[in-house]
Design an enzyme around this catalytic site. Structure first.
Site, PDB file in Angstrom:
ATOM      1  N   GLU A   1       6.114   5.155   8.618  1.00 61.02           N
ATOM      2  CA  GLU A   1       5.836   4.917   9.990  1.00 61.02           C
ATOM      3  C   GLU A   1       5.872   6.194  10.782  1.00 61.02           C
ATOM      4  O   GLU A   1       5.397   6.324  12.029  1.00 61.02           O
ATOM      5  CB  GLU A   1       6.824   3.813  10.646  1.00 61.02           C
ATOM      6  CG  GLU A   1       6.593   2.455  10.085  1.00 61.02           C
ATOM      7  CD  GLU A   1       7.572   1.539  10.159  1.00 61.02           C
ATOM      8  OE1 GLU A   1       7.431   0.682  11.352  1.00 61.02           O
ATOM      9  OE2 GLU A   1       8.693   1.531   9.403  1.00 61.02           O
TER      10      GLU A   1
ATOM     11  N   GLY B   1      12.843   7.321   5.006  1.00 61.92           N
ATOM     12  CA  GLY B   1      11.477   6.606   4.993  1.00 61.92           C
ATOM     13  C   GLY B   1      10.301   7.224   5.408  1.00 61.92           C
ATOM     14  O   GLY B   1      10.482   8.424   5.891  1.00 61.92           O
TER      15      GLY B   1
ATOM     16  N   GLY C   1       0.830  -1.018  -0.066  1.00 60.19           N
ATOM     17  CA  GLY C   1       0.043  -0.160   0.021  1.00 60.19           C
ATOM     18  C   GLY C   1       0.930   1.270  -0.010  1.00 60.19           C
ATOM     19  O   GLY C   1       0.578   2.196  -0.197  1.00 60.19           O
TER      20      GLY C   1
END
Lengths: 352, 169, 756
Positions: C717, C714, C478
């Site tokens: 998260e 990243g 996703g």
């Protein structure tokens, strides 16, 4: 899910006859029954599919001003019926605050009346539950029970009734019309669901095999159309069962309260009508003090069944708020967030 | 009036009428579509009416196919995600979901889209994003694509209204 | 809303590159038409259905199962129990290297947690398998369940998370506290949470001799192949895992679990394809969760509002038989400058399934506590929470003193505050109301997440028609890997993304590394980038050595790849297309490969994190205590942004997870039995659409020359971190009530004195 015989009767008499056989259950949309069957809480041997029964999908206005709603009318069809929503706005708001749009599209009025508790111990087959397995005990009593009953519970069962729809119905003296092998009869919705006492397995006043064919809301209930609200506190903004909910309706006359109706949801094994609180408001001025007093009276007999003392205080506050909202008047349209405390409508004052 | 082992039902699925012999009355519409008819676009997220991933249209209304017995729907018209596009031409709701990034993992997406199609045809939300959010709350998206979903529904609704106006003219 | 694009570093910038552009998802059409194939959508001929029966007790033994009843049910083919389960080649009670967990695969009759598989029923139909499992009617010998602080067993862990030390110290914490003019001390509790990806864990397994094909959602293809090979005693190359789409992972599809192994085993035993999908309830046990934590923070502050000590202790739960402890206290290591920092962890063994990494492991729980503690300390100092954080801004990594590879956190604070309208926020709580009388509160929190980099491999094939094939065994759950990786690949090849076919999601391709830890785009991306460059270099070699090429002899000057053509660096007019080069060379293709990992020298010299700042506005009903997050604004700096559309969605998702952590999610286990009483999606609340009316994510430009050669950090998260605290702090600001237990519940407000 166990295997069962699937039976599709063509008429109400056929249905009632089919259901007279022990182990039978009625299937309407199945939004509750299939859930119970998948979990194993319900294991019927015979499933009587009543969805094709003729004549039960109508909303019928009677000459005396009352309305008869067929048991197979879908929740959303009733809530979005213009005349119904205008006449019984708290019922429409309650319907639209329940479940999700998909479930409301499927679920029927009759099925909603027959909804079973959400008590996790009732659904967990490994737990003791007097409601599911009479005499086995109540694991909720000493268990995780912060959302359980604070009114009308017994040592045998502390479950609550999950329906939103039934709460304003009880407030408005709605009546279920029932057919059984011994003929037709009427049961007030307030008497349809029963408190657990020593026999929690007896969830309703229906005799085995009796079928709810329609619901009637009496003409007197139309007098509350201008001042009626349903308010529901949830743990997320939508698609959640009530922690506590209230239907409040006022009939105003020359600035004073002529009649009041109050019922609470999420607090007992049945929708909880607060008649004494209503009486305290009849003829009274509509003041914050009067509402606070009514809320006190409504919860006077409440006691925690577990880690849920907060629900009593919450219920008091939500009763007072719902009365305040009712006094402000029924909104022009159903709010965007039906029954939510955040369903602000122009002019409403939530700073009460 | 009783049906026992073999049960024959007729369903019109995405415009195609099908006679289906059911060897088991327990089969839900969802499992019928997925496991027996291999129409796997409709997804199973919870199987208990709690997530909306299995949303399909039955006689034009959005419902949770996991909580509907297939046998009970005999004669119904079913529309699934596979029946939405017109060949390679995406339905406006599908196109808007792509344009507004109304999904991430895509698993809840068929249900979201069928729910949005149902919502638009119900016509109760107007162009109020708050009403759309409320009326789409039966479709859980764990990835959290809600903002894009709401924008997509608003745009697709406008797009469809314009098409209808054009068609009427 | 217009999508911002960020300018890449000069060395990354390529004329015409699609990287940095907000392309829509390449798998968009498949996903909106229902044609994207998830594991359970597969239907090989002759398929059987498997359903596990699971324990309803948390500890004890299964003493009887009514296998006869199950087998007697029409359609049931076989029942696997410990009595007849075929052997496995690897002992499931031994951890699988490098970081596998112990699994429950019917090795014996013991029960170690609720929802542990105790049998698996295989049948011709799903309905029959389901009912067969229900008919097993297990009898147990029950031992008392250890479910909480009182009954659980505390221990000092050897490590936390995946191999991190349990204790990290910097400076003298007691001296720092003694030097403080104010010490803020508070305890925080976070609940058990379950990933609840929308797609239940599913597997379709088919054997052909000693080769097995497994359709399953999987975040770690290569590692999983090796693990399955070990369990089934076959070479790793005999295991093919197909995972073209994952219906969400969040960490729960990175680790092998018992039910999936059992289904594969059943397929081998019965020599027929077997499909298994967990029920929603069965996902509360064998597939990991975020463990509970009890955290204590002590913050010492001097006259100027600067930290003199930051002490973070965390007691974290794990199972009775394996370890995964939330590295929660480590949230205090990277963020705020302090002469003394101490992060300590203790373990608590409960009768639960082993926890595992769940979106922002450690940092989600730890930052929830830290950011509220920072707010409390700011309040004690009479400082604005943002000013307080700026006063404690870390210019270098606090514990190690290393420079950050890049850190645009100041810009995040500034831009986020500006977009939110933070300035002028009254310090005192309970001072703002909206026009309807609802209490309003504003809170903020800092977001941070590390930048891991996993070894990865890729292959680039430039084809005679001028298009390319890029291959790496990655996973798109996703986050948008198929799109972002294609953009990186296209850039490396000097092609338009439409000319690049990306193959991924199947284990037979070069190892794309792990899709987790917010490191997939960087890891697989770098491999693709380098493979692409390798292919271009090989192509250039063909051309520059070919006297017939306009590029002949350009060796030292070099060539540049752009728009499907190579041209001389010093003269753009001299060049030719890839297709021309290949045609003249008589080649059908040219292949480049790469095998990448982080440069250890660069890694040891730098601290590498993504950063962000989250601002929250909540509305609270002044009487009823119901809370709604009115808006969230996050500003994040995460290096180079490959696709701002998808990155924004990742931030939104993370922020919604933060709202969920703050206000909704909690698994409720019965204290006596350990059974989870809300193991579903009706009563285990995750946010619905109406819960998040307004989200805004700002992409702060950040150039990072060190983190990896493509400058990518990243984004998956980080959104959770910071958001939990921001919302809890906003609730305090609205109400005056400090809730230190998550999620915040109505009664936490209702019964407090501050909430009238």
């Amino acid at each position: 899910m166990n295997r069962f015989d699937y039976i599709r009767p063509a008429s109400v008499p056929e249905a009632v006859e089919a259901a007279a056989v022990p182990g039978s259950t009625y299937l309407a949309a199945g939004t509750n029954l299939l859930d119970l069957m998948k979990g194993g809480t319900a294991r019927p041997e015979r499933v009587i599919d009543i969805t094709r029964l003729p004549g039960l999908d109508r909303i019928e206005w009677l000459p005396d001003g009352s309305v008869r709603v067929g048991a197979l009318v879908r929740n959303s069809d009733l809530a979005y019926d213009d005349r119904f929503a205008r006449t019984f706005p708290a019922v429409a708001e309650a319907l639209l605050s329940g479940a999700s749009a998909q479930l409301r599209n499927a679920a029927t009025i009759g099925g909603n009346l027959m909804q079973r508790t959400r008590c996790a111990y009732f659904h967990d087959l490994a737990s003791a539950c007097n409601r599911r397995a009479p005499g086995s005990g109540c694991d909720a009593r000493e268990g995780e029970n912060r959302l359980h009953a604070v009114l009308g519970w017994s040592e045998h069962c502390i479950a609550t009734h999950p329906s939103d729809f039934c709460v304003p119905l009880v407030a408005l003296d709605a009546v279920a019309e029932v057919e059984g092998t011994r003929g037709a009869r009427e049961i007030p919705v307030d008497a349809l669901h029963v408190l657990p006492g020593a026999a929690p397995e007896q969830e309703t006043a229906l005799a085995p095999g009796e079928l709810i064919v329609s619901l009637k809301i009496p003409a007197e209930a139309t007098a509350f159309a201008h001042n009626a609200r349903y308010l529901k506190l949830r743990e997320r903004t939508s698609f959640a069962f009530a922690v506590v909910s209230v239907a409040a309706a006022l009939e105003m006359e020359a600035g004073a309260i002529r009649k009041a109706r109050i019922a609470l949801g999420g607090v007992a094994a049945k929708p909880w009508r607060a008649r004494e609180a209503e009486a305290s408001l009849a003829g009274a001025e509509a003041t914050p003090e009067a509402f606070a007093k009514a809320a006190e009276i409504a919860l006077a007999e409440a006691r925690p069944s577990g880690d849920n003392a907060f629900k009593i205080e919450l219920a008091r506050r939500i009763v007072a708020r719902a009365l305040t909202l009712a006094l402000e008047g029924t909104p022009e349209a159903i709010p965007a967030l039906p029954a939510s405390p955040f369903s602000t409508t122009p002019g409403a004052n939530h700073a009460a | 009036m009783g049906y026992h082992m073999s049960l024959s039902i007729s369903l019109t699925i995405n415009g195609l009428k099908r006679e289906i012999a059911l060897d088991d009355p327990r089969v839900t519409l969802l499992d019928l579509l997925r496991e027996r008819l291999h129409l796997t676009g409709t997804k199973k997220g919870c199987d208990r009416g709690q997530c909306g991933a299995c949303t399909v249209l039955v006689d034009g209304r959005r419902i949770n196919s996991c909580l509907a017995l297939a046998a009970s729907l005999d004669g119904a018209e079913i529309t699934t995600i596979e029946g939405l596009a017109d060949g390679e031409d995406l339905h406006p709701v599908q196109a808007a979901f792509i344009a507004h990034d109304g999904f991430q993992c895509g698993y809840c997406t068929p249900g979201q889209i069928m729910s949005a199609v149902g919502l638009i045809s119900e016509g109760n939300a107007g162009d109020d994003p708050e009403r759309i959010r409320e009326l789409m709350s039966g479709n859980i998206c764990r990835c959290g694509a809600y903002q894009g979903i709401t924008e997509a529904v608003l745009e697709a609704q406008k797009d469809l209204a314009e098409r209808n106006r054009r068609d009427a003219a | 809303m217009p999508l911002e694009t960020t300018s890449p570093l000069p060395q990354h910038r390529r004329h015409g590159s699609s990287a940095g552009q907000p392309l829509t998802r390449r798998d968009g059409v498949l996903k909106v038409t229902g044609r994207a194939t998830y594991a359970a959508d597969n239907h090989p001929d002759g398929i059987l259905y498997a359903v596990t029966a699971v324990s309803s007790i948390a500890r004890g033994r299964v003493t009887a199962l009514d296998v006869e009843a199950a087998k007697a049910h029409p359609g049931v083919v076989e029942v696997l129990t410990p009595a007849n389960r075929p052997p496995l080649a690897h002992d499931p009670d031994e951890k699988m290297p490098p970081f596998g967990f112990r699994v429950e695969v019917l090795q014996d009759d013991t029960v170690r947690y609720v929802n542990q598989p105790i049998a698996i029923v295989i049948a011709e139909t799903l309905e029959a398998a389901t009912e067969g499992a229900a008919l097993l009617n297990p009898v147990y010998e029950v031992e008392p369940a250890r479910t909480d602080l009182e009954s659980g067993k505390r221990f000092d862990p050897e490590g936390i998370g995946i191999g991190a030390p349990a204790r990290t110290a910097h400076g003298d914490i007691e001296a720092g506290l003694a030097a403080a003019v104010r010490v803020t001390e508070a305890d925080y509790v976070t609940p058990p949470q379950y990933h609840n990806a929308m797609e239940p864990h599913a597997v379709v397994a088919q054997w052909d001799g000693d080769r097995v094909t497994i359709d399953m959602p999987n975040q770690t293809l290569a590692l999983s192949c090796a693990s399955y090979a070990a369990y089934f005693g076959i070479p790793a190359e005999n295991v093919l895992i197909r995972s073209p789409f994952l219906g969400g992972g969040f960490g729960s599809k990175a680790i092998l679990n018992g039910p999936q192994i059992l289904a594969i085993l059943a397929a081998r035993m019965l020599n027929r394809p077997v499909k298994l999908a967990l029920t929603r309830a069965q996902m509360y046990g064998p597939v990991g969760h975020r463990g509970r934590t009890w955290q204590k923070l002590r913050l010492g502050v001097d006259e100027e509002g600067r930290l003199t000590a930051l002490h973070h202790q965390a007691l974290c739960t794990t199972s009775s038989f394996d370890e995964f402890l939330e590295p929660a206290a480590n949230a205090s290591l990277p963020l705020y400058a302090s002469p003394a920092i101490l992060a300590e962890h203790e373990g608590l063994r409960l009768d639960v399934g082993t926890p595992g990494p769940m979106r922002a492991p450690g940092l989600a729980s730890g930052s929830a506590a830290l950011e509220v503690a920072m707010d409390e300390a700011a309040e004690a100092c009479g400082m604005d929470p943002l000013d307080f954080r700026l006063a404690n801004y870390a210019e270098t990594e606090p514990v190690t003193g290393k420079p950050f590879s890049s850190k645009a956190l100041r810009e995040c604070y500034a831009e986020g505050a500006k977009r939110f309208g933070w300035s002028g926020r009254p310090l005192a709580p309970r001072t703002m109301r909206d026009e309807n009388g609802f209490l309003i509160g504003w809170g903020m929190g800092t977001a941070v997440f590390h930048c891991p980099h996993f070894p990865a491999e890729a292959r680039a094939t430039l084809r005679a028609d001028g298009t390319a094939l890029m291959e790496t065994a990655g996973a798109d759950m996703g986050q948008g890997a198929w799109t972002a990786l294609a953009q990186i690949a296209a850039e490396a090849l000097g092609l338009d993304p439409d000319q690049v076919e990306l193959h991924s999601g199947i284990s037979s391709l070069p190892d794309g590394g792990i899709a987790g830890g917010s490191g997939h785009t960087a890891s697989a991306g770098l491999a693709l980038h380098n493979a692409g460059e390798d292919a271009i270099a090989r192509l250039a070699e063909l051309a520059t050595n070919d006297p017939a090429s306009p590029l002949f002899g350009a060796g030292n000057i070099g060539v540049v790849a752009r728009s499907g053509r190579l041209h001389r660096r010093d003269d753009e007019s001299r060049g030719e297309s890839y297709a021309e080069i290949l045609a003249r060379a008589g080649r059908s293709d040219v292949v480049g490969t790469a095998k990448t990992a982080r440069d250890p020298a660069v890694a040891s010299a730098h601290a590498m994190y993504s950063h962000g700042a989250v601002f929250a506005e909540v509305k609270v009903d002044p009487d009823l205590g119901q809370i709604r997050v009115a808006r969230l604004v996050g500003a994040f700096a995460a290096g180079r942004i490959i696709n701002p559309r998808l990155v924004r969605s990742q931030y939104f998702g993370g922020m919604i997870w933060g709202a969920s952590f703050a206000l909704h999610e909690e698994a409720i286990a019965d204290r006596r039995t350990g059974r989870i009483m809300n193991a579903d999606l009706a009563e285990y609340h995750v946010p619905v659409n109406a819960d998040v009316p307004s989200l805004d994510a700002i992409l702060i430009p950040e150039d990072d020359p060190h983190v990896n050669p493509i400058g990518v950090k990243g984004v998956g998260e980080i959104g959770i971190t910071g958001t939990v605290g921001a919302i809890a702090n906003a609730v305090w600001h609205a109400t005056g009530v400090r809730v230190r237990r998550f999620p915040v519940r109505v009664e936490d407000l209702l019964i407090s004195r501050e909430f009238a």
